[in-house]
Design an enzyme around this catalytic site. Structure first.
Site, PDB file in Angstrom:
ATOM      1  N   TRP A  48      -8.686   7.777   4.028  1.00  0.00           N
ATOM      2  CA  TRP A  48      -8.498   7.472   2.616  1.00  0.00           C
ATOM      3  C   TRP A  48      -7.849   8.678   1.941  1.00  0.00           C
ATOM      4  CZ3 TRP A  48      -8.355   3.596  -0.685  1.00  0.00           C
ATOM      5  CH2 TRP A  48      -8.464   3.856  -2.051  1.00  0.00           C
TER       6      TRP A  48
ATOM      7  N   ASP B 266      11.858   2.887   5.188  1.00  0.00           N
ATOM      8  CA  ASP B 266      11.547   1.901   4.150  1.00  0.00           C
ATOM      9  C   ASP B 266      11.048   2.649   2.911  1.00  0.00           C
ATOM     10  OD1 ASP B 266      11.215  -0.541   2.912  1.00  0.00           O
ATOM     11  OD2 ASP B 266       9.301  -1.005   3.882  1.00  0.00           O
TER      12      ASP B 266
END
Length: 289
Positions: A94, A196
């Site tokens: 996280w 991307d």
């Protein structure tokens, strides 16, 4: 889904019960969750129907980025290799933080440093994904051949199969593809590219440190990467100036930018339909007339 994620955490070495299970915004392709146990906090992607190598290639991209030791990418603790069409889960650290005044400059400098990590060939040794579409790859000795055969041609064929190429659009696109060598360098540096990199695929971590996420990596002309960053925005003040201080873009970039943006516009045409058609036509008109 909770049971699937609990099993994935066990495979990652965390056998503690889930304390917090929160669905969050994570893109259009996967479901995304923030999950905590007494041991750690995780960012988890889950998808009920993915190809076997779907998460595997994302993990490969993250590992390649981290391997340059230039810009952070999240650590992956576990990912599934599901049967084709089956459910899969990917467990990552996280990352949480907020942008600082210098985050944009740090992102520019660190991306420029990453782009100096280069290969002898263009492409990649495995198919990746662009959105939900499979991105074919392979190794090429010259960049225009890769861009033609693995980028523009597959997207053109898909658009044609979906009825998205009217006669004029098809003719101009075919002409442009045959003339790529007139505009693109034959052998620019084969830089490691995120592949991307729009504004949603980087984030600020602790201390405002930029992180790259959701890659679709390849080795190619770094101008291809920078062109996409300009297509949909999302890059803060100071990013481009800092990039050019470390690794100045060639003078030819301005002439090539829209040609590189064309690939992503055709991808969006294939994913979202004719609303992107006028943008494709504008680029074709610019180069072909």
């Amino acid at each position: 889904m909770r049971e699937l994620i609990q099993a994935a955490l066990a495979k990652a070495g965390d056998n503690q019960e889930i304390n917090t299970f929160k669905k969050i915004s994570g893109g259009d392709i996967n479901e995304a969750f923030q999950v905590t146990t007494s041991e750690n906090s995780y960012f988890i992607k889950a998808n009920q129907q993915v190809p076997r190598h779907f998460f595997q290639m994302e993990v490969k991209g993250l590992e390649l980025i981290r391997g340059t030791e230039t810009i952070p990418a999240p650590t992956v603790y576990h990912y599934d290799l599901p049967e084709n069409g089956g459910p899969g889960v990917m467990v990552m650290e996280w990352i949480h933080g907020t942008r600082k005044d210098d985050t944009g400059k740090r992102l520019g400098r660190q991306l420029a440093a990453m782009h100096q990590s280069q290969h002898d060939y263009y492409g990649l040794d495995g198919d990746t994904f662009v959105g939900t579409l499979t991105q074919p790859n392979g190794w090429y000795e010259d960049w225009p051949s890769y861009y033609r055969e693995k980028r523009l041609l597959p997207q053109m064929k898909l658009a044609d199969s979906q009825g998205l190429l009217h006669a004029g659009r098809r003719k101009r696109l075919e002409q442009l593809i045959t003339k790529l060598d007139e505009w693109l360098p034959k052998q620019p540096g084969a830089s490691l590219l995120h592949g991307d990199l729009w504004g949603g695929n980087w984030m600020a971590g602790p201390g405002g440190q930029p992180y790259l996420i959701d890659p679709s990596v390849l080795y190619g002309d770094r101008s291809f990467e920078l062109a996409f960053t300009e297509l949909f925005g999302g890059f803060p003040e100071g990013f481009y100036e800092a990039y050019n201080e470390v690794y100045p873009l060639p003078d030819s970039y301005a002439d090539q930018k829209e040609l590189y943006q064309l690939f992503y516009l055709i991808v969006h045409l294939n994913l979202f339909g004719e609303s992107y058609g006028p943008s494709v036509d504008r680029v074709l008109q610019h180069y072909i007339g």
